[in-house]
Design a protein around this motif. Sequence first.
Motif, PDB file in Angstrom:
ATOM      1  N   HIS A 111       0.843  -1.195   0.000  1.00  0.00           N
ATOM      2  CA  HIS A 111       0.000   0.000   0.000  1.00  0.00           C
ATOM      3  C   HIS A 111       0.887   1.256   0.000  1.00  0.00           C
ATOM      4  N   PRO A 112       0.496   2.267  -0.759  1.00  0.00           N
ATOM      5  CA  PRO A 112       1.319   3.484  -0.842  1.00  0.00           C
ATOM      6  C   PRO A 112       1.591   4.167   0.497  1.00  0.00           C
ATOM      7  N   VAL A 113       0.845   3.829   1.523  1.00  0.00           N
ATOM      8  CA  VAL A 113       1.153   4.435   2.829  1.00  0.00           C
ATOM      9  C   VAL A 113       2.528   3.986   3.326  1.00  0.00           C
ATOM     10  N   ALA A 116       5.195   3.707   1.254  1.00  0.00           N
ATOM     11  CA  ALA A 116       6.194   4.045   0.225  1.00  0.00           C
ATOM     12  C   ALA A 116       7.453   4.656   0.831  1.00  0.00           C
ATOM     13  N   ALA A 117       7.302   5.459   1.852  1.00  0.00           N
ATOM     14  CA  ALA A 117       8.466   6.150   2.418  1.00  0.00           C
ATOM     15  C   ALA A 117       9.448   5.177   3.049  1.00  0.00           C
ATOM     16  N   ASP A 118       8.931   4.255   3.839  1.00  0.00           N
ATOM     17  CA  ASP A 118       9.841   3.491   4.688  1.00  0.00           C
ATOM     18  C   ASP A 118       9.873   1.984   4.452  1.00  0.00           C
ATOM     19  N   LEU A 174       8.792   0.952  -2.262  1.00  0.00           N
ATOM     20  CA  LEU A 174       8.502   1.827  -3.395  1.00  0.00           C
ATOM     21  C   LEU A 174       7.838   1.057  -4.533  1.00  0.00           C
ATOM     22  N   ASN A 204       4.321  -0.161  -5.343  1.00  0.00           N
ATOM     23  CA  ASN A 204       3.050   0.199  -4.721  1.00  0.00           C
ATOM     24  C   ASN A 204       1.781  -0.152  -5.480  1.00  0.00           C
ATOM     25  N   PRO A 251      -1.574   2.217  10.443  1.00  0.00           N
ATOM     26  CA  PRO A 251      -1.562   1.593   9.121  1.00  0.00           C
ATOM     27  C   PRO A 251      -0.727   0.316   9.056  1.00  0.00           C
TER      28      PRO A 251
END
Lengths: 294, 294
Positions: B162-164, B166-168, B171, B173, B234
Amino acid sequence: MADSSSSDSEAGPMRDLARRGDLCCINTGTLGFREPIAVSARRIAAQGFGHITPWRQEIDEDHPERAAAAIREQGLSVAAYCRTAYFTADDPTGRRAAIDDNRKALEAAAVLGAPVLVAVVGGLSPHSKDIAGCRQQILDGLAALLPTMQATGVRIALEPLHPVYAADRSLLNTLAQALDWCEQLDPRQEGWFGVAVDAYHVWWDPDLMPSIARAGKRILALHVCDWLCETRDPLQDRGMMGDGLVDLRRLRAAVEAAGYRGPVEVEIFSKLDWWTRNPDEVLATCRERLFRLC
Amino acid sequence: MADSSSSDSEAGPMRDLARRGDLCCINTGTLGFREPIAVSARRIAAQGFGHITPWRQEIDEDHPERAAAAIREQGLSVAAYCRTAYFTADDPTGRRAAIDDNRKALEAAAVLGAPVLVAVVGGLSPHSKDIAGCRQQILDGLAALLPTMQATGVRIALEPLHPVYAADRSLLNTLAQALDWCEQLDPRQEGWFGVAVDAYHVWWDPDLMPSIARAGKRILALHVCDWLCETRDPLQDRGMMGDGLVDLRRLRAAVEAAGYRGPVEVEIFSKLDWWTRNPDEVLATCRERLFRLC
């Protein structure tokens, strides 16, 4: 000072934002809705910003001319108006009520001088798992607004929201999807429907760059803030530009290469941090970060 | 009882899961890593499940044959092994270390009898805003694993997150992006790279149905849980099937129509709820929900 906004070309060179508050906009959500709109407008103008985007909760929609006068008095232009009621509902009565409410928003936007109403379209209706059906409700609701849009001259910017909000806020989750909807709602490209590109919502998207190029003149707004690596709350812990990991300059370069020449708008929901600070400090920080980093 | 798994057609009728624990898998993440793998395997087998997907943290990768024996003793088949180390890092040393670590995971997977290693690929490296560069690091890292995959016979299932995250965390998604990567990494369709479809990560995607159809035989795993409308965290507040808003049967129908005949795997990270409950209660609930709702 570089100023390519006078260019008539589809996509001139990227604008230089340094000391160009006149190219920048403050979305009042950034200030946390703690003061009346007239006070916020005064603060925003005092810091040299050229544009403001107010929220409906700040406006008496039975008498929007009062807020319009307060904003005009500060010399600010209204970039857009936030935002539509959710179009999804479990029953037709609820869906009709949303459409009526959104007509009222369009009329208030016109009085405020906002050329654009931002659409946050709604998630799944409370008792539904029918994602395709709910998306169709949204499209039907948007289509029903067209006569009022034409009557008021106010366009709608479809804002794809980060997929973390799909359940409860928006089933419109990518820029490509928003553009597909624009084509469906506005097949002759008359421009009534466009998109709002918000860094927070789209930064992760593997199709972001081609979608921005595809969007071209459909881009009606560019929102900036930052995605913090350690996000404590996906809704109200957005970061100030530069405090997170989004390459904001790359985003603006792409959006401007697609032809966008409107204001660069700061929208930061930050209950945990910026909403607790002095509004003038917040605005000064926005200005400094916009000029240096965006 | 309907059992279309004997069909040789690309996409037979949808399977009936009722009382078919033999078609179902428990990902040990569902139990919260509170007990040794041998204990978890015993509980899972006792409830009639046919498959288990263990995590690396449960396995002594210097001696994976011990865990392999404990699982085999319970009559369970190992559906997959979770999961790769993140491929992104600020420097080449870090990236090489991730590749080496993932080679070790492939070797352990082979000993466990897992036909598939699940890849969770990593987010932005700690000091980077270069999303395209980090995605390339991931692709390079995955490509470097191919000789070990061929030597061990273990395939990799790219799991879009899930794109939530993406940061950690990832990538990668969307399912479409995962399929693009499969085509890049495995252009001759030898099957070394496929995808894991996890309801939690993909349910919101406007391109989900066409992407599943496109995936076809690339689908190496189907994970189920549910997205709770009021998600408190999340990462670790995933819902039990039926407690949220995902139409899981529609998802399985699409995945099976694309040709998938592997196990239906439950993976629920739920620090706030299910990980606090008795493991046998959790498993009994999984079974009942799988049979009735999935």
